[in-house]
Write a protein that holds these residues in place. Structure first.
Motif, PDB file in Angstrom:
ATOM      1  N   LEU A  37      35.985  51.332  45.987  1.00 33.47           N
ATOM      2  CA  LEU A  37      36.150  52.354  44.949  1.00 33.47           C
ATOM      3  C   LEU A  37      36.504  51.716  43.607  1.00 33.47           C
ATOM      4  O   LEU A  37      36.045  52.142  42.562  1.00 33.47           O
ATOM      5  N   PHE A  38      37.346  50.688  43.647  1.00 25.95           N
ATOM      6  CA  PHE A  38      37.744  49.952  42.451  1.00 25.95           C
ATOM      7  C   PHE A  38      38.469  48.678  42.859  1.00 25.95           C
ATOM      8  O   PHE A  38      38.923  48.553  44.003  1.00 25.95           O
ATOM      9  N   TYR A  39      38.550  47.749  41.925  1.00 24.83           N
ATOM     10  CA  TYR A  39      39.234  46.474  42.151  1.00 24.83           C
ATOM     11  C   TYR A  39      39.818  46.069  40.810  1.00 24.83           C
ATOM     12  O   TYR A  39      39.120  45.552  39.937  1.00 24.83           O
ATOM     13  N   ASP A  40      41.090  46.344  40.610  1.00 27.65           N
ATOM     14  CA  ASP A  40      41.748  46.114  39.329  1.00 27.65           C
ATOM     15  C   ASP A  40      42.744  44.962  39.449  1.00 27.65           C
ATOM     16  O   ASP A  40      43.474  44.857  40.430  1.00 27.65           O
ATOM     17  N   ILE A  41      42.773  44.136  38.412  1.00 29.42           N
ATOM     18  CA  ILE A  41      43.655  42.971  38.380  1.00 29.42           C
ATOM     19  C   ILE A  41      44.588  43.102  37.188  1.00 29.42           C
ATOM     20  O   ILE A  41      44.146  43.389  36.075  1.00 29.42           O
ATOM     21  N   HIS A  42      45.867  42.890  37.433  1.00 33.05           N
ATOM     22  CA  HIS A  42      46.886  42.990  36.385  1.00 33.05           C
ATOM     23  C   HIS A  42      47.692  41.694  36.357  1.00 33.05           C
ATOM     24  O   HIS A  42      47.819  41.011  37.372  1.00 33.05           O
ATOM     25  N   GLN A  43      48.272  41.406  35.197  1.00 39.35           N
ATOM     26  CA  GLN A  43      49.108  40.216  35.043  1.00 39.35           C
ATOM     27  C   GLN A  43      50.484  40.654  34.558  1.00 39.35           C
ATOM     28  O   GLN A  43      50.590  41.456  33.623  1.00 39.35           O
ATOM     29  N   SER A  44      51.519  40.141  35.180  1.00 43.20           N
ATOM     30  CA  SER A  44      52.887  40.480  34.806  1.00 43.20           C
ATOM     31  C   SER A  44      53.173  40.066  33.369  1.00 43.20           C
ATOM     32  O   SER A  44      52.781  38.971  32.942  1.00 43.20           O
ATOM     33  N   GLN A  45      53.867  40.903  32.647  1.00 38.65           N
ATOM     34  CA  GLN A  45      54.303  40.565  31.290  1.00 38.65           C
ATOM     35  C   GLN A  45      55.548  39.684  31.309  1.00 38.65           C
ATOM     36  O   GLN A  45      55.843  39.027  30.327  1.00 38.65           O
ATOM     37  N   GLN A  46      56.263  39.664  32.429  1.00 44.45           N
ATOM     38  CA  GLN A  46      57.460  38.833  32.552  1.00 44.45           C
ATOM     39  C   GLN A  46      57.138  37.421  33.022  1.00 44.45           C
ATOM     40  O   GLN A  46      57.862  36.490  32.725  1.00 44.45           O
ATOM     41  N   ASP A  47      56.053  37.275  33.802  1.00 47.84           N
ATOM     42  CA  ASP A  47      55.693  35.974  34.363  1.00 47.84           C
ATOM     43  C   ASP A  47      54.178  35.898  34.475  1.00 47.84           C
ATOM     44  O   ASP A  47      53.590  36.544  35.337  1.00 47.84           O
ATOM     45  N   VAL A  48      53.545  35.124  33.619  1.00 46.65           N
ATOM     46  CA  VAL A  48      52.079  35.063  33.586  1.00 46.65           C
ATOM     47  C   VAL A  48      51.472  34.566  34.898  1.00 46.65           C
ATOM     48  O   VAL A  48      50.301  34.824  35.170  1.00 46.65           O
ATOM     49  N   ASN A  49      52.258  33.880  35.721  1.00 53.14           N
ATOM     50  CA  ASN A  49      51.755  33.387  37.002  1.00 53.14           C
ATOM     51  C   ASN A  49      51.809  34.435  38.108  1.00 53.14           C
ATOM     52  O   ASN A  49      51.473  34.129  39.250  1.00 53.14           O
ATOM     53  N   THR A  50      52.226  35.653  37.790  1.00 52.09           N
ATOM     54  CA  THR A  50      52.255  36.734  38.770  1.00 52.09           C
ATOM     55  C   THR A  50      51.092  37.674  38.497  1.00 52.09           C
ATOM     56  O   THR A  50      50.993  38.260  37.415  1.00 52.09           O
ATOM     57  N   LEU A  51      50.207  37.781  39.487  1.00 54.93           N
ATOM     58  CA  LEU A  51      49.063  38.677  39.401  1.00 54.93           C
ATOM     59  C   LEU A  51      49.250  39.814  40.391  1.00 54.93           C
ATOM     60  O   LEU A  51      49.743  39.611  41.508  1.00 54.93           O
ATOM     61  N   LEU A  52      48.855  41.006  39.974  1.00 60.80           N
ATOM     62  CA  LEU A  52      48.933  42.186  40.814  1.00 60.80           C
ATOM     63  C   LEU A  52      47.529  42.757  40.962  1.00 60.80           C
ATOM     64  O   LEU A  52      46.867  43.053  39.967  1.00 60.80           O
ATOM     65  N   LEU A  53      47.084  42.896  42.191  1.00 62.39           N
ATOM     66  CA  LEU A  53      45.763  43.442  42.466  1.00 62.39           C
ATOM     67  C   LEU A  53      45.921  44.838  43.044  1.00 62.39           C
ATOM     68  O   LEU A  53      46.774  45.063  43.910  1.00 62.39           O
ATOM     69  N   TYR A  54      45.100  45.755  42.565  1.00 64.84           N
ATOM     70  CA  TYR A  54      45.104  47.136  43.036  1.00 64.84           C
ATOM     71  C   TYR A  54      43.665  47.464  43.400  1.00 64.84           C
ATOM     72  O   TYR A  54      42.789  47.466  42.541  1.00 64.84           O
ATOM     73  N   GLU A  55      43.446  47.709  44.689  1.00 66.53           N
ATOM     74  CA  GLU A  55      42.095  47.908  45.199  1.00 66.53           C
ATOM     75  C   GLU A  55      42.004  49.233  45.935  1.00 66.53           C
ATOM     76  O   GLU A  55      42.959  49.645  46.587  1.00 66.53           O
ATOM     77  N   GLY A  56      40.848  49.878  45.848  1.00 68.12           N
ATOM     78  CA  GLY A  56      40.618  51.118  46.571  1.00 68.12           C
ATOM     79  C   GLY A  56      39.363  51.005  47.417  1.00 68.12           C
ATOM     80  O   GLY A  56      38.345  50.460  46.971  1.00 68.12           O
ATOM     81  N   TYR A  57      39.442  51.540  48.640  1.00 66.57           N
ATOM     82  CA  TYR A  57      38.318  51.501  49.575  1.00 66.57           C
ATOM     83  C   TYR A  57      38.158  52.871  50.232  1.00 66.57           C
ATOM     84  O   TYR A  57      39.109  53.638  50.347  1.00 66.57           O
ATOM     85  N   THR A  58      36.952  53.149  50.687  1.00 68.48           N
ATOM     86  CA  THR A  58      36.646  54.466  51.250  1.00 68.48           C
ATOM     87  C   THR A  58      37.205  54.667  52.653  1.00 68.48           C
ATOM     88  O   THR A  58      37.328  55.805  53.101  1.00 68.48           O
ATOM     89  N   SER A  59      37.560  53.582  53.338  1.00 68.15           N
ATOM     90  CA  SER A  59      38.047  53.698  54.714  1.00 68.15           C
ATOM     91  C   SER A  59      38.687  52.392  55.165  1.00 68.15           C
ATOM     92  O   SER A  59      38.546  51.356  54.502  1.00 68.15           O
ATOM     93  N   GLU A  60      39.337  52.458  56.318  1.00 69.20           N
ATOM     94  CA  GLU A  60      39.898  51.231  56.906  1.00 69.20           C
ATOM     95  C   GLU A  60      38.776  50.268  57.278  1.00 69.20           C
ATOM     96  O   GLU A  60      38.937  49.055  57.167  1.00 69.20           O
TER      97      GLU A  60
END
Length: 98
Positions: A37-60
């Protein structure tokens, strides 16, 4: 039921650019998957070496297909994970009742 993946990656010092280049390829391939559904990547503003991934899928099953794909095994498991200090992954479903 849609399934969501939240991942927090702590990249080893000096490895951020390499991880980001590999992640560009992995993200593009993930977004092409039928069950994605989506695959979003974020980077922490406090620590550039911290990445946060937020992904959506239609099913298990779509999540399992994603994780078992050749590119995921090669790029993420084989090349990115060794460049991380820490990796936390949470798989969740949305609560529509709240």
């Amino acid at each position: 039921m849609n399934i969501y993946v939240f991942a927090k990656w702590q990249v080893k010092e000096g490895q951020l650019n390499t991880v980001l280049e590999l992640l560009k390829v992995a993200a593009a391939k993930s977004r092409e998957e039928e069950g994605n559904l989506f695959y979003d990547i974020h980077q922490s503003q406090q620590d550039v070496n911290t990445l946060l991934l937020y992904e959506g899928y239609t099913s298990e099953a779509a999540v399992a297909e994603h994780r078992n794909s050749a590119y995921f095994q090669e790029l993420v498991v084989g090349q990115i994970v060794p460049l991380l200090e820490n990796r936390e992954v949470t798989v969740a479903s949305k609560l529509d009742t709240i």
